[in-house]
Design an enzyme around this catalytic site. Structure first.
Site, PDB file in Angstrom:
ATOM      1  N   GLN C 222       0.999  -1.087   0.095  1.00 58.24           N
ATOM      2  CA  GLN C 222      -0.166   0.112  -0.025  1.00 58.24           C
ATOM      3  C   GLN C 222       0.858   1.471   0.117  1.00 58.24           C
ATOM      4  O   GLN C 222       0.271   2.452  -0.216  1.00 58.24           O
ATOM      5  CB  GLN C 222      -0.718   0.079   1.160  1.00 58.24           C
ATOM      6  CG  GLN C 222      -1.976  -1.156   1.272  1.00 58.24           C
ATOM      7  CD  GLN C 222      -2.690  -1.263   2.544  1.00 58.24           C
ATOM      8  OE1 GLN C 222      -2.898  -2.273   3.217  1.00 58.24           O
ATOM      9  NE2 GLN C 222      -3.212  -0.226   3.049  1.00 58.24           N
ATOM     10  N   ARG C 372      -8.789  -1.622   8.528  1.00 58.82           N
ATOM     11  CA  ARG C 372      -9.589  -0.563   7.658  1.00 58.82           C
ATOM     12  C   ARG C 372      -9.838   0.347   8.508  1.00 58.82           C
ATOM     13  O   ARG C 372     -11.039   0.774   8.779  1.00 58.82           O
ATOM     14  CB  ARG C 372     -10.710  -1.067   7.160  1.00 58.82           C
ATOM     15  CG  ARG C 372     -11.398  -0.520   6.123  1.00 58.82           C
ATOM     16  CD  ARG C 372     -12.699  -1.188   5.435  1.00 58.82           C
ATOM     17  NE  ARG C 372     -13.256  -0.516   4.410  1.00 58.82           N
ATOM     18  CZ  ARG C 372     -14.072  -0.837   3.261  1.00 58.82           C
ATOM     19  NH1 ARG C 372     -14.184  -2.031   3.207  1.00 58.82           N
ATOM     20  NH2 ARG C 372     -14.447   0.045   2.372  1.00 58.82           N
ATOM     21  N   CYS C 373      -8.728   0.957   9.128  1.00 56.28           N
ATOM     22  CA  CYS C 373      -9.127   1.902  10.242  1.00 56.28           C
ATOM     23  C   CYS C 373      -7.823   2.789  10.275  1.00 56.28           C
ATOM     24  O   CYS C 373      -6.749   2.201  10.244  1.00 56.28           O
ATOM     25  CB  CYS C 373      -9.614   1.341  11.579  1.00 56.28           C
ATOM     26  SG  CYS C 373      -8.945   2.073  12.981  1.00 56.28           S
ATOM     27  N   GLU C 742     -12.959   4.385   5.670  1.00 57.78           N
ATOM     28  CA  GLU C 742     -12.768   3.543   6.974  1.00 57.78           C
ATOM     29  C   GLU C 742     -13.932   3.762   8.046  1.00 57.78           C
ATOM     30  O   GLU C 742     -14.109   3.542   8.861  1.00 57.78           O
ATOM     31  CB  GLU C 742     -11.597   3.599   7.404  1.00 57.78           C
ATOM     32  CG  GLU C 742     -10.381   3.179   6.623  1.00 57.78           C
ATOM     33  CD  GLU C 742      -9.081   3.815   6.908  1.00 57.78           C
ATOM     34  OE1 GLU C 742      -7.984   2.959   6.476  1.00 57.78           O
ATOM     35  OE2 GLU C 742      -8.769   4.634   7.667  1.00 57.78           O
TER      36      GLU C 742
END
Lengths: 156, 290, 788
Positions: C222, C372-373, C742
């Protein structure tokens, strides 16, 4: 260990290969025949990223041996588009934002394709049941359901 | 995840298949749908030198009523049960079962015979077949023999099948009129084995009393469990809430679950009770009792 | 927001179809395992069955006899190059391959290189490793006891398992507020380990070209640029120099935070490629992915919330023990060992708050990545949103009323929180009121009361979250010293088309579409004519990558700023072409026209062509711009979610009947994509609330380490989500946007947990830890005497 000479038809075209007994169908499709649209996600028959049609039925190609497909018909995501025309399922996924990372998408579309062959007008619940062997981590399935409904309405 | 090497054989007749099994004995495994066997080999938790694929043997895939039995070919796919009009109209318990086995993609490959022959107490058909009082047909070079289902499951992942035998058919006595059945499964999500599940098949007599009750329990012990005490208790009784509650209690008593991620012993046992009550209620409804 | 551009241009606010989809729906995406290079060989990894053990010996002899096996690489091999340890993002150290002992089950022990996947797998099975098991530390509380074995024996002088202490806020003031409060509620809350489990696992192809001395790594990352720099720093001493390293992040099959770290597998593959001079492919299988890759959460929280009798919140104190596994490899900004956990005052106007976190070593794989945060925001939001309901219960107040009473009012923004953040904008009342209206809150409460009388269990749960995303301002935010800006470079072609490259990397978020829309908005060039590229460090400008909902707040902003630079130059060219002063021109999407004479105008396409064919004297030809955007602040998306559940008194199963999500992420680039992000986020919020958990037995054996037991929801378990929005633009962002990817993962878990607890509230249930499994519910039903 024995090698087997096999012949499989993929998306209408015949292919021959020499394979080891243990070669998994998904590796035949991806690594040998190089149809890389079919993916691998879990190795334990849970995720459905490797879904292809074997004699018209959607199956998890990580849990079938390549030799078992000898003499049979395979259809992969690469076979959906015909003569430069997207299949309504592909259109549906594009129109209704049915994909994000795209990794589960080919398997999901193959399951949807087979569903619509069986049932041209599936309800939301029938769609959700039908795709319950295909995991998606991105979309929350809402738009996948809409995509498949779109295709159902578009298909003759 | 890749299996260790093996040799693959694809016999074209039952005779060839049996000859291969006879030749390789314990070193061979029958490959039917492969949906349990191949994951085991891929995880290298199981090994086989030879796989004998019965997928090309003709005559092993059928669903038909004949000679007082519902006969299901050993290599019949689960999806065939889902699509069969006969099953849909007359064997709700088998439809219930087929619809909760693994997931739809797996059911396109998985076979009814494989689901039984794997000997996994977590599989769903064993309970159903126990409830239905089915018989298993095993074929070997010496011929055919019929094994009553309650004698079939001998231990964890073991069955009464001998190394040279193939499970070629399942025979279910055609239920009398006023029969009904249901399979109720508690699973954490689609694709999971049961936390607990109960198969119940009931035949009612003229006065609405229970003539025959069959109860099978999934994942409730080292083997699939036939809840005999509960079945006997119901015999001759009106299947009202009180009777069903007591039968469910007796069924739970027959369980010997182990703790795992699906739940504690206590929870699984209690769920066997709750689900047995629900399955019996539905079965009685199907049978026309309510 | 009404779009300012026409549909053909497709700027902000248009739900244009995604530009990345044509390849993905045809199976023509290129994920890392799709790439085959000439001469490529495969790597597979031997992993430890023990959670803590000394390695007595590794015998490769039989493995090397397996046909196709080319090499076995061990810690000793890497130690020759001093590559057996590597630094983590939190300046801790992590083994690449062990030379002395293993520290968690499934840790890498050796790597087998072979001609194909099958031979590599056989080779792995043939490597013989002798272990001497050591005492295992699983429980982080026990890890801190004086008699606990010290795990990090590699650290000279280390005498305990404590990693760090972090705190924020006003300890004394908070103590006072708690002492003086009418009511104080206290609750332990545990957020277990979970795994992002993107459907594509991690992997790479490391390709070292001996002639050119250049290393190309195709990898699931990423943050490709940061990885390049890390590789240069880690392997500089063996001759890998940053200009000779190229990281290519191809199509990524989901990231969610799990593809931020540099895992040992990548480094071993690189080392193997350098040693063998061949391209090496390494692709994890799912079990390796679940058992060895970095985990999220594992926060043991104790929270105290103080309030007046009327419900006014007066103080918040949160103490947390964070289980980081055997190394602190958290993917946080370097100055924030507990991430953005200090957002834990949430949407409420607190005068006093104090939060502290202690990090601890245990015999588990590294934790501390996101699920996802944005850096520990889910943990913070779960704590405050659960505590708000605990307080409501204690005060016998309605959970919605209590929130409405304590929200930071819309006119107090920008708002300085008690723990030091400056919230950019918000309208919390608006979002909750909209959600309540949409779901019919009052009616549901009536229905609940009637159901209770009939013995049925129904619950309504609210979560009014505030997120903190878009790290971040260079003053505070860096990773290993690299400031957390992001970047965009735009080149406009003579015929009016463009290519733009960014320092981020989409993993499904749709950057190829939304970034094109941002530039289309600014320049009036149709989004269809703007090509977006990311992920190749040889071509893209430097950026810190995509995670923590930072792409739109940082790189998206850079895209707008670069486009504005281009517009400035275009204005000069337009003035030249129209023979007027710049000040006489005005812009509308797609053209400059003369004020008061709108027929005198030049379209952006005419201007662009002139930049290459007729540029003003004294001006450089061409039309390109680069922007490195250092955000002045973070963005603070928010929302209110309401969930309705029904419980099965027989089995304890929870059925989500309805779930309404009202989100506010400021101005929206593509409503269709935002909706998709929220659907996905809600599903990844539901999953850990009800299903997902990784745990360990007392011997450190991982439980839930495959998809058999790590339960990703299918379409059947996932409810229909009902989404809606309010729009409160960020005042400091160039186009008023906030991150959104998110929000729903962060906001959903407490809404679900609160609904389940609410269904049982009349039985004096105050809290249930997630995942709330049927058995947990059933145990409560039984204990309270209401199980069927």
């Amino acid at each position: 260990m024995a090698e087997h000479k096999i012949r499989v038809t993929v998306n209408g075209t015949a292919h021959e290969a020499e394979v080891e007994s243990r070669l998994l169908l998904v590796h035949l499709i991806r690594d040998v025949l190089r149809f890389t649209g079919t993916h691998i996600g879990c190795d334990t028959t849970h995720c459905g990223a490797c879904t292809v049609l074997l004699d018209g039925e959607p199956i998890k190609s990580c849990t079938v041996l390549a030799v078992q497909a000898d003499g049979r018909q395979l259809m992969t995501v690469e076979g959906l588009e015909k003569d430069g025309q997207l299949h309504p399922i592909q259109e549906g996924f594009w129109e209704k934002h049915g994909l994000q990372c795209g990794y589960c998408t080919p398997g999901m579309m193959m399951t949807a394709y087979a569903l619509l062959q069986q049932n041209g007008n599936p309800s939301e619940d029938e769609i959700r049941q039908a795709i319950s062997g295909n995991l998606c981590r991105c979309t929350g399935y809402m738009n996948i359901v809409k995509s498949i409904r779109y295709a159902a309405e578009k298909l003759p | 995840m890749i299996p260790a090497a093996f040799d693959y054989h694809a016999p074209n007749t039952l005779a060839e298949a049996m000859a291969l099994l006879a030749r390789y004995g314990e070193a061979a495994k029958v490959l039917s749908g492969g949906q349990s066997l191949l994951p085991l080999l891929k995880l290298r938790l199981g090994y086989a030198d030879h796989l004998v694929d019965i997928g090309r043997v003709p005559g092993l895939e059928y669903i038909k009523e004949e000679d007082g039995y519902l006969k299901i070919g050993g290599a019949t796919r689960e999806v065939a049960l889902e699509r069969s009009d006969l099953i849909r109209s007359k064997y709700p318990i088998l439809l219930d079962t087929a619809l909760v086995i693994a997931d739809p993609l797996v059911r396109n490959r998985a076979t009814v015979g494989g689901n039984l022959a794997h000997g996994d107490p977590g599989n769903d058909h064993p309970a159903t077949m126990l409830a239905l009082g089915a018989e298993v047909v095993a074929t070997s070079p010496k011929g055919e023999r019929t094994i009553p289902i309650e004698k079939f499951f001998t231990g964890l992942f073991t069955t009464a099948l001998k190394p040279d035998e193939i499970l070629t058919a399942i025979k279910v006595p055609i239920p009398a009129s006023r029969s009904g059945g249901a399979y109720v499964k508690l699973e954490r999500k689609v694709g999971d084995l049961a936390t607990a599940a109960t198969a119940a098949q009931v035949t009612l007599g003229k006065n609405g009393e229970v003539e025959r009750a069959g109860i099978g329990l999934t994942n409730a012990g080292p083997t699939p469990i036939k809840a005999t005490q509960a079945e006997n208790y119901l015999q001759g009784k009106k299947p009202d809430d009180t009777a069903i509650t007591e039968a469910a209690r007796l069924a739970a008593q027959a369980t010997a679950p182990t703790v795992d991620r699906r739940g504690s012993v206590e929870y699984k046992r209690e769920m066997a009770r709750v689900l047995t009550a629900r399955a019996l209620t539905q079965a009685v409804q199907w049978a026309g009792g309510h | 927001m009404v779009p300012q551009t026409i549909a053909e241009v497709g700027g902000m606010g248009h739900s244009i179809k995604r530009k990345e989809d044509p390849r993905l729906i045809r199976g023509k995406g290129t994920y890392v395992d799709d790439i085959q290079l000439p001469g490529m060989v495969y790597m597979d990894i031997v992993r430890s069955p023990f959670a803590h053990a000394k390695i007595k010996s590794i015998n490769s002899e039989n493995a090397l006899k397996v046909p196709g096996v080319l090499a076995v690489i061990t810690g000793e091999t890497l130690a020759q190059y001093n590559l057996h340890w590597m630094p983590t993002l939190m300046s801790d150290t992590q083994m690449v391959l062990p030379t002395e002992k293993v520290m968690y089950q499934a840790q890498e022990v050796a790597a087998v290189i072979a001609s194909d996947r099958y031979a590599a797998a056989d080779g792995v099975e043939a490597v013989e490793v002798e272990y001497d098991p050591l005492p295992v530390v699983v429980d982080p509380f026990k890890a801190l006891q004086p008699d606990a074995p010290v795990l990090r024996t590699d650290k000279e002088g280390k005498k305990d398992n404590h990693i760090f202490h972090w705190e924020a806020g006003d300890n004394e003031g908070t103590n006072r507020a708690i002492d003086e409060a009418d009511v104080v509620v206290k609750q332990d809350i545990y957020l277990p380990r979970i795994h992002v489990a993107s459907i594509e696992t991690c992997g790479c192809i490391a390709d070292f070209d001996r002639v050119m001395g250049k290393l190309t790594v195709y990898m699931t990352t990423q943050a490709p640029h940061a990885v390049r720099t890390v590789f240069a720093l880690v392997a500089g001493h063996v001759g890998l120099s940053e200009e000779k390293i190229r990281i290519i992040s191809p199509d990524i099959g989901g990231g969610f935070g799990g593809k931020v770290p540099v895992y040992p597998g990548y480094v071993i593959a690189v080392a193997a490629s350098v040693v063998l001079g061949k391209p090496i492919k390494w692709i994890e299988d799912r079990i390796e992915n679940l058992q060895a890759d970095s985990f999220a959460r594992d926060y043991h929280i104790t929270a105290e919330l103080a309030a007046k009798k009327d419900g006014t919140m007066t103080g918040l104190r949160i103490k947390t023990l964070a289980d980081h596994g055997y190394t602190d490899a958290a993917a946080n900004p370097s100055k924030f060992p507990a991430g953005m956990f200090s957002i834990c005052t949430g949407s409420y106007d607190f005068k006093h708050a104090f939060a502290e976190v202690d990090g601890v070593y245990t015999n588990k794989p590294p934790g501390g990545i996101a699920y996802r945060c944005s850096f520990r925001v889910t943990e913070a939001v779960h704590a405050i949103e659960r505590m708000t309901d605990v307080l409501a219960h204690e005060l016998k107040m309605d959970a919605a009323d209590l929130r409405l009473k304590n929200f930071i009012p819309a006119d107090k923004f920008p708002y300085k929180s008690a723990l030091g953040w400056e919230y950019d904008s918000g309208n919390y009342h608006g979002a909750l009121e909209k959600a309540m209206q949409k779901i019919g809150y009052a009616g549901l409460r009536k229905e609940q009361a009637e159901k209770r009388k009939a013995g049925e269990l129904m619950g309504i749960g609210i979560s009014s979250f505030t997120e903190i995303v878009g790290a971040g301002p260079s003053k505070h935010f860096d990773i290993l010293g690299l400031k957390m800006f992001d970047s965009c470079e735009i080149r406009i072609h003579p015929t009016g088309k463009a290519i733009a490259r960014f320092g981020t990397k989409s993993q499904g978020q749709g950057h190829e579409t939304t970034y094109a829309q941002i530039i289309a908005e600014e320049l009036g060039i149709p989004a269809a004519h703007i090509e977006i590229e990311e992920g190749d460090t040889d071509t893209a400008p430097y950026g810190l990558g995509t995670y923590a909902s930072r792409s739109t707040p940082t790189a998206g902003a850079a895209g707008a700023m670069a486009a504005r630079k281009i517009r400035e130059k275009a204005k000069k060219i337009a003035a030249h072409l129209l023979e007027v002063a710049e000040g006489d021109l005005e812009w509308e999407p797609g053209k400059f026209s003369v004020k008061g004479a709108p027929q005198k105008a030049k379209t952006i396409q005419e201007i662009v062509f002139a930049a290459y064919t007729n540029h003003p004297p004294g001006m450089e030809p061409g039309l390109e711009a680069v922007s490195y955007y250092d955000p002045p602040n973070l963005t603070f998306p928010f929302g209110s979610y309401i969930c309705v559940v029904d419980l099965d008194r027989g089995t304890g199963e929870v059925k989500i009947r309805r779930f309404v999500a009202v989100d506010d992420c400021g101005n929206i680039i593509n409503p269709m994509i935002v909706d998709g992000q929220i659907h996905g986020g809600l599903t990844m919020g539901m999953a850990p609330a009800l299903l997902e958990e990784i745990s360990y037995d007392e011997n450190g054996n991982v439980q839930g380490g495959s998809f058999m037991d790590y339960l990703l929801p299918t379409a059947v378990e996932t409810p229909q989500w009902e989404t809606d929005k309010t729009v409160t633009p960020s005042p400091h962002h160039p186009f008023g946007a906030k991150g959104v990817g998110e929000s729903a993962t962060v906001g959903a878990p407490p809404a679900i947990a609160n609904a389940i607890v609410d269904a049982l509230a009349h039985l004096e249930v105050r809290h249930i830890d997630i995942p709330i499994t049927p058995e947990k519910v059933w145990k409560i039903l039984k204990e309270k005497g209401v199980a069927l």
